[in-house]
Write a protein that holds these residues in place. Structure first.
Motif, PDB file in Angstrom:
ATOM      1  N   UNK A 119      12.199  34.341  61.299  1.00 32.41           N
ATOM      2  CA  UNK A 119      11.152  34.385  62.357  1.00 32.41           C
ATOM      3  C   UNK A 119      11.485  35.797  62.901  1.00 32.41           C
ATOM      4  N   UNK A 120      12.746  36.018  63.311  1.00 27.74           N
ATOM      5  CA  UNK A 120      12.985  37.263  64.138  1.00 27.74           C
ATOM      6  C   UNK A 120      12.785  38.306  63.324  1.00 27.74           C
ATOM      7  N   UNK A 121      13.307  38.423  62.040  1.00 31.13           N
ATOM      8  CA  UNK A 121      13.401  39.335  61.232  1.00 31.13           C
ATOM      9  C   UNK A 121      11.949  39.879  61.011  1.00 31.13           C
ATOM     10  N   UNK A 122      10.923  38.869  61.009  1.00 36.42           N
ATOM     11  CA  UNK A 122       9.430  39.232  60.679  1.00 36.42           C
ATOM     12  C   UNK A 122       9.052  39.889  61.935  1.00 36.42           C
ATOM     13  N   UNK A 123       9.551  39.125  63.058  1.00 35.18           N
ATOM     14  CA  UNK A 123       8.864  39.831  64.370  1.00 35.18           C
ATOM     15  C   UNK A 123       9.325  41.233  64.563  1.00 35.18           C
ATOM     16  N   UNK A 124      10.485  41.573  63.743  1.00 30.18           N
ATOM     17  CA  UNK A 124      10.961  43.055  63.943  1.00 30.18           C
ATOM     18  C   UNK A 124       9.796  43.913  63.419  1.00 30.18           C
ATOM     19  N   UNK A 125       8.988  43.463  62.479  1.00 28.83           N
ATOM     20  CA  UNK A 125       7.958  44.258  61.657  1.00 28.83           C
ATOM     21  C   UNK A 125       6.734  43.986  62.498  1.00 28.83           C
ATOM     22  N   UNK A 126       6.310  42.940  62.856  1.00 29.07           N
ATOM     23  CA  UNK A 126       5.214  42.739  63.742  1.00 29.07           C
ATOM     24  C   UNK A 126       4.989  43.172  65.154  1.00 29.07           C
ATOM     25  N   UNK A 127       6.018  43.089  65.899  1.00 30.20           N
ATOM     26  CA  UNK A 127       6.116  43.260  67.141  1.00 30.20           C
ATOM     27  C   UNK A 127       7.234  44.499  67.769  1.00 30.20           C
ATOM     28  N   UNK A 128       7.466  45.439  67.123  1.00 33.13           N
ATOM     29  CA  UNK A 128       8.975  46.244  67.049  1.00 33.13           C
ATOM     30  C   UNK A 128       9.135  46.793  68.549  1.00 33.13           C
ATOM     31  N   UNK A 129       7.732  47.040  69.330  1.00 30.80           N
ATOM     32  CA  UNK A 129       8.070  47.649  70.498  1.00 30.80           C
ATOM     33  C   UNK A 129       8.136  47.001  71.653  1.00 30.80           C
ATOM     34  N   UNK A 130       7.864  45.599  71.432  1.00 30.89           N
ATOM     35  CA  UNK A 130       8.116  44.491  72.256  1.00 30.89           C
ATOM     36  C   UNK A 130       9.457  43.823  72.054  1.00 30.89           C
ATOM     37  N   UNK A 131      10.376  44.275  71.446  1.00 35.68           N
ATOM     38  CA  UNK A 131      11.850  43.765  71.083  1.00 35.68           C
ATOM     39  C   UNK A 131      12.864  44.616  71.483  1.00 35.68           C
ATOM     40  N   UNK A 132      13.589  44.140  72.613  1.00 38.93           N
ATOM     41  CA  UNK A 132      14.839  45.036  73.117  1.00 38.93           C
ATOM     42  C   UNK A 132      16.056  44.901  72.110  1.00 38.93           C
ATOM     43  N   UNK A 133      16.466  43.747  71.685  1.00 41.54           N
ATOM     44  CA  UNK A 133      17.554  43.516  70.668  1.00 41.54           C
ATOM     45  C   UNK A 133      17.290  42.291  70.113  1.00 41.54           C
ATOM     46  N   UNK A 134      17.832  41.927  68.680  1.00 40.88           N
ATOM     47  CA  UNK A 134      18.011  40.733  68.258  1.00 40.88           C
ATOM     48  C   UNK A 134      19.192  40.198  67.905  1.00 40.88           C
ATOM     49  N   UNK A 135      19.276  38.541  67.891  1.00 40.15           N
ATOM     50  CA  UNK A 135      20.642  38.016  67.508  1.00 40.15           C
ATOM     51  C   UNK A 135      20.087  37.129  66.279  1.00 40.15           C
ATOM     52  N   UNK A 136      20.729  37.377  65.271  1.00 35.10           N
ATOM     53  CA  UNK A 136      20.692  36.416  63.846  1.00 35.10           C
ATOM     54  C   UNK A 136      21.685  35.493  63.959  1.00 35.10           C
TER      55      UNK A 136
END
Length: 414
Positions: A119-136
């Protein structure tokens, strides 16, 4: 997941002081799960009925076959107007974007475990401007779940277990040659079954059952899912070998501990409707018997059949699921800072998936934990500290020194 509501994991975040020291935690129930409406939970079927271990089913002799109970739940959901094709990862990531905007959050950090990693990986494509960082955290791949890496992983994990035990003085002296023990068990069960007594649920009565190699190997493999080390599996192999030799008699609870291992304490009320719909949309259509055969060729004795997803295929047919476009499964590329946590003994999300995801992400930092299985964040204080430090300064190089202290530990389980 898929199918687990985030809010149901709230008690697990009580000890997460490292995260809560400087930020708030927003927990979101994915559509179809938890407290969302509609929640696609089905009280008459259980997640254990979809795995390959028949001995951990909630009822060993159900009056109504699983297929009929599943069909009834699907019919009930359809009568309520549910469109099963609306329950997949892309729907979730669009929901996340809408929720972020609705809460007035300019940017947030996304933390995804297992399927949540997809889900997080796909969110990086859908809403990149809204994400500061991710933890997988022990992430599932964006590529189809039932791929060659998943099929080959079982052989790799057992081989690593054999090697680790041989190199550990305590394990080698206490349990002996695990590979030889396992082969002896397999050879014995090829000629005759093993009679055991298991307690049926919910009445708790003992039932005599003859088990074969399939139940043994699936039971042992299921024990690797959430353990914090390899010791229990080594001991179970040794105990079964002694049972075959007639040198050990186990009581009812000891037998159940080996053969009835399950995800029951970890599934947190999985919504099977959402689980099946997402799997059908994104994973099942890509699976074929050749993929399984490729994995089984690495160690034929460790594999029993290629029928593990027949229940999913039935659900896909009943739900009339349409597979996602192939473009969904393309590797995610992004310059968003990412922390990737993985254990090299993970049977649910093979560590190669984490390595591949990190390699495709421009600003990823990968931390691999030796001899740990699934869900590194929950099973390691070190991982929680690393995560908190990363979120404080995601553009800086993390100090992962504590992860280097992990190694196979057999002596803890006696």
């Amino acid at each position: 997941g898929p199918g687990q509501g985030s809010t149901m994991f709230l008690p697990m975040h009580g000890p997460a002081l490292q995260l809560r020291r400087s930020r708030s935690i927003v927990m979101i129930d994915q559509r179809g799960t938890g407290n969302s409406v509609p929640a696609l939970a089905c009280d008459t079927i259980d997640a254990e009925e979809f795995d390959e271990n028949r001995l951990n089913d909630p009822d060993l002799m159900p009056e109504t076959p699983t297929e009929e109970r599943l069909a009834q739940c699907i019919a009930d959901w359809r009568d309520r107007g549910v469109d099963f094709n609306a329950f997949d990862t892309r729907s979730t990531t669009r929901d996340l974007q809408a929720i972020r905007r609705g809460l007035g959050i300019r940017q947030w950090n996304l933390h995804g475990t297992s399927y949540g990693g997809r889900v997080v990986l796909d969110a990086m494509r859908v809403d990149p401007e809204g994400i500061r960082s991710v933890v997988l955290n022990s992430p599932q791949a964006i590529t189809p779940h039932f791929d060659a890496d998943f099929a080959e992983n079982r052989a790799k994990l057992f081989r690593q277990l054999f090697e680790d035990c041989a190199q550990d003085d305590y394990c080698s002296e206490t349990f002996g040659d695990l590979e030889a023990h396992l082969e002896k068990i397999r050879a014995h069960l090829a000629d005759e079954g093993m009679d055991i007594y298991l307690r049926e649920t919910p009445d708790g009565e003992l039932t005599r059952i003859t088990v074969g190699w399939e139940e043994v190997i699936e039971g042992l493999y299921s024990h690797m899912n959430f353990i914090a080390g390899p010791a229990p599996v080594a001991r179970y192999i040794h105990e079964l070998s002694r049972m075959v030799d007639g040198r050990l008699s186990l009581n009812d609870d000891e037998v159940a501990r080996i053969f009835q291992s399950s995800l029951r304490d970890n599934d947190h009320g999985i919504a099977m409707g959402m689980h099946i719909a997402a799997r059908c949309r994104e994973d099942v259509d890509a699976y074929d018997d050749a993929t399984f055969a490729a994995g089984a060729a690495m160690a034929p004795s460790l594999y029993t059949s290629a029928s593990s997803i027949h229940m999913y295929r039935l659900g896909c047919s009943l739900m009339e699921i349409e597979p996602v476009d192939e473009a969904f499964h393309e590797m995610v590329t992004s310059d968003i800072p990412a922390l990737v946590l993985t254990g090299d003994m993970d049977p649910l999300t093979p560590t190669i998936w984490a390595h591949d995801a990190a390699e495709a992400l421009e600003n990823a930092q990968l931390v691999s934990f030796r001899a740990l299985g699934h869900d590194i964040y929950s099973n390691s204080v070190c991982a929680r500290v690393i995560t908190a430090n990363f979120l404080d300064a995601p553009d800086e190089t993390i100090d992962a020194t504590c992860a280097q202290s992990y190694s196979p530990a057999f002596a803890r389980e006696q």
